[in-house]
Scaffold this motif. Structure first.
Motif, PDB file in Angstrom:
ATOM      1  N   UNK A 188      47.626   8.679  -4.023  1.00 45.95           N
ATOM      2  CA  UNK A 188      48.168   7.861  -3.241  1.00 45.95           C
ATOM      3  C   UNK A 188      46.952   8.047  -2.596  1.00 45.95           C
ATOM      4  N   UNK A 189      47.476   6.822  -1.247  1.00 48.08           N
ATOM      5  CA  UNK A 189      46.667   7.108   0.304  1.00 48.08           C
ATOM      6  C   UNK A 189      47.846   6.533   1.164  1.00 48.08           C
ATOM      7  N   UNK A 190      47.939   7.106   2.657  1.00 49.98           N
ATOM      8  CA  UNK A 190      48.361   6.203   3.283  1.00 49.98           C
ATOM      9  C   UNK A 190      47.304   6.276   5.096  1.00 49.98           C
ATOM     10  N   UNK A 191      48.523   5.060   5.833  1.00 48.39           N
ATOM     11  CA  UNK A 191      47.080   4.976   7.358  1.00 48.39           C
ATOM     12  C   UNK A 191      47.888   4.723   8.085  1.00 48.39           C
ATOM     13  N   UNK A 192      48.401   5.027   9.304  1.00 51.16           N
ATOM     14  CA  UNK A 192      48.752   4.001  10.329  1.00 51.16           C
ATOM     15  C   UNK A 192      48.100   4.464  12.058  1.00 51.16           C
ATOM     16  N   UNK A 220      54.542  11.101  -9.960  1.00 51.93           N
ATOM     17  CA  UNK A 220      54.110   9.846  -9.753  1.00 51.93           C
ATOM     18  C   UNK A 220      53.211   9.882  -7.777  1.00 51.93           C
ATOM     19  N   UNK A 221      52.712   8.624  -7.327  1.00 51.42           N
ATOM     20  CA  UNK A 221      51.909   8.324  -6.900  1.00 51.42           C
ATOM     21  C   UNK A 221      53.109   7.215  -5.948  1.00 51.42           C
ATOM     22  N   UNK A 222      53.183   7.932  -4.553  1.00 47.57           N
ATOM     23  CA  UNK A 222      54.046   7.458  -3.591  1.00 47.57           C
ATOM     24  C   UNK A 222      53.131   7.286  -2.044  1.00 47.57           C
ATOM     25  N   UNK A 223      53.792   6.337  -1.637  1.00 54.15           N
ATOM     26  CA  UNK A 223      53.773   5.674   0.205  1.00 54.15           C
ATOM     27  C   UNK A 223      54.595   5.381   0.236  1.00 54.15           C
ATOM     28  N   UNK A 224      55.178   5.274   1.369  1.00 50.47           N
ATOM     29  CA  UNK A 224      55.990   4.582   2.097  1.00 50.47           C
ATOM     30  C   UNK A 224      55.806   3.972   3.316  1.00 50.47           C
ATOM     31  N   UNK A 237      58.962  10.823  -0.023  1.00 50.57           N
ATOM     32  CA  UNK A 237      57.668  10.573  -0.990  1.00 50.57           C
ATOM     33  C   UNK A 237      57.662  11.591  -2.447  1.00 50.57           C
ATOM     34  N   UNK A 238      58.054  12.647  -1.945  1.00 50.33           N
ATOM     35  CA  UNK A 238      57.496  14.243  -2.985  1.00 50.33           C
ATOM     36  C   UNK A 238      59.252  13.872  -3.531  1.00 50.33           C
ATOM     37  N   UNK A 239      60.670  13.509  -2.613  1.00 51.86           N
ATOM     38  CA  UNK A 239      61.982  13.037  -3.512  1.00 51.86           C
ATOM     39  C   UNK A 239      61.575  12.520  -4.514  1.00 51.86           C
ATOM     40  N   UNK A 240      61.601  11.528  -4.159  1.00 50.73           N
ATOM     41  CA  UNK A 240      60.981  10.495  -5.309  1.00 50.73           C
ATOM     42  C   UNK A 240      60.138  10.569  -6.150  1.00 50.73           C
TER      43      UNK A 240
END
Length: 308
Positions: A188-192, A220-224, A237-240
């Motif tokens: 997973x990856x996220x950028x902002x 799972x892999x998650x990004x929000x 994300x960890x909750x999911x």
């Protein structure tokens, strides 16, 4: 383990204006294609996630890399995270001002450092020492965002945008990707660039493990995407990911996560999930969220998720 690769990306959950819908959908489709080229050649989920996010950081449509929102000082400050589901290794950078692609630096932290998180000048120094060229902050600023920032200053825009209190929110943020490779590993990856007129030094959920993203082959892999502070409080994300590990389907979990975000903290945003079986989940409670997914012989994209 042989698996059928999958790539899923998002380009932010917000009230995407009608005249920007085409650019957002085109951008997430291009990012999915870019990441997919890695997977179809047998590349890793980590590489696919990185390349998909770079494509969106390089696209001024999105609030990541060049074209991001300006903070209260009129500067771009960027955050990014990558996580490897096979090893639980992760890398994050926060408040960087001289990196065109902060996700590249996050990947270097993941692969080349015993540490997990670097911020500010230290993150930029680490990136440069590992072969990533620095840029001037001015190179990250575009006219559209300069005008938006000046308007926000005139309106005495709040540090936490009031638009996030309801579905009419007029701000965009965050790109992300999750992938499953042929070896059965997920990442997973996220950028902002964060929120418009944010306080200098503010770090939101995007670059924090378990908040803006998470990956574990066992779950799972998650990004929000969305208003970061509620997501941080919920470690969303960890909750999911934990719910997937407990046996719930990714789509069920995605819907539940966004419901929890709203009912517990009146939060707004979106989420993408992918497990090691290749099952996906997408949900948002904002008017629109740009997304795209691709797997062998099938692909789809849009700016609204059915049922959201």
């Amino acid at each position: 383990m042989n698996a059928s690769p999958v790539l899923l990306v998002h380009g932010g959950a917000w009230a995407i204006p009608d005249d920007a819908v085409e650019a957002h959908e085109r951008g997430v489709r291009a990012a999915a294609e870019t990441g997919w080229r890695v997977l179809e050649k047998g590349g890793s989920a980590l590489d696919a996630v990185e390349e998909a996010i770079v494509a969106m950081e390089d696209d001024e449509t999105f609030d990541a890399g060049r074209g991001s929102f300006l903070n209260e000082d009129g500067r771009v400050q960027l955050d990014a995270l990558m996580m490897d589901g096979a090893t639980l290794q992760a890398g994050g950078v926060g408040c960087v001002e001289r990196l065109m692609n902060p996700i590249r630096a996050a990947r270097k932290v993941l692969s080349d450092s015993p540490h997990i998180y670097f911020v500010g000048e230290g993150a930029e120094r680490f990136a440069e020492e590992h072969g990533i060229a620095l840029c001037a902050n001015e190179e990250l600023i575009i006219e559209r965002e300069l005008v938006r920032w000046k308007d926000a200053k005139k309106q005495q825009f709040l540090k936490v945008p009031s638009e996030f209190a309801g579905p009419g929110m007029d701000t965009h943020d965050t790109v992300g990707a999750v992938a499953l490779d042929a070896q059965g590993n997920i990442a997973a990856g996220t950028s902002t660039g964060g929120t418009l007129n944010k306080a200098a030094g503010r770090v939101g959920d995007s670059s924090l493990i378990g908040c803006g993203g998470y990956a574990d082959n066992l779950s799972a892999a998650v990004s929000v995407t969305g208003w970061g502070e509620p997501m941080m409080k919920l470690v969303l994300s960890k909750w999911a990911a934990d719910r997937v590990e407990m046996g719930d389907a990714p789509q069920t979990v995605a819907t539940a996560a966004i419901e929890r975000l709203y009912t517990r903290l009146n939060g707004h945003g979106g989420i993408i999930l992918l497990d090691s079986k290749g099952r996906i989940g997408l949900a948002h409670n904002t008017p629109r969220m740009a997304w795209a997914w691709k797997r062998p012989n099938a692909q789809e994209s849009g700016v609204v998720v059915a049922g959201s």
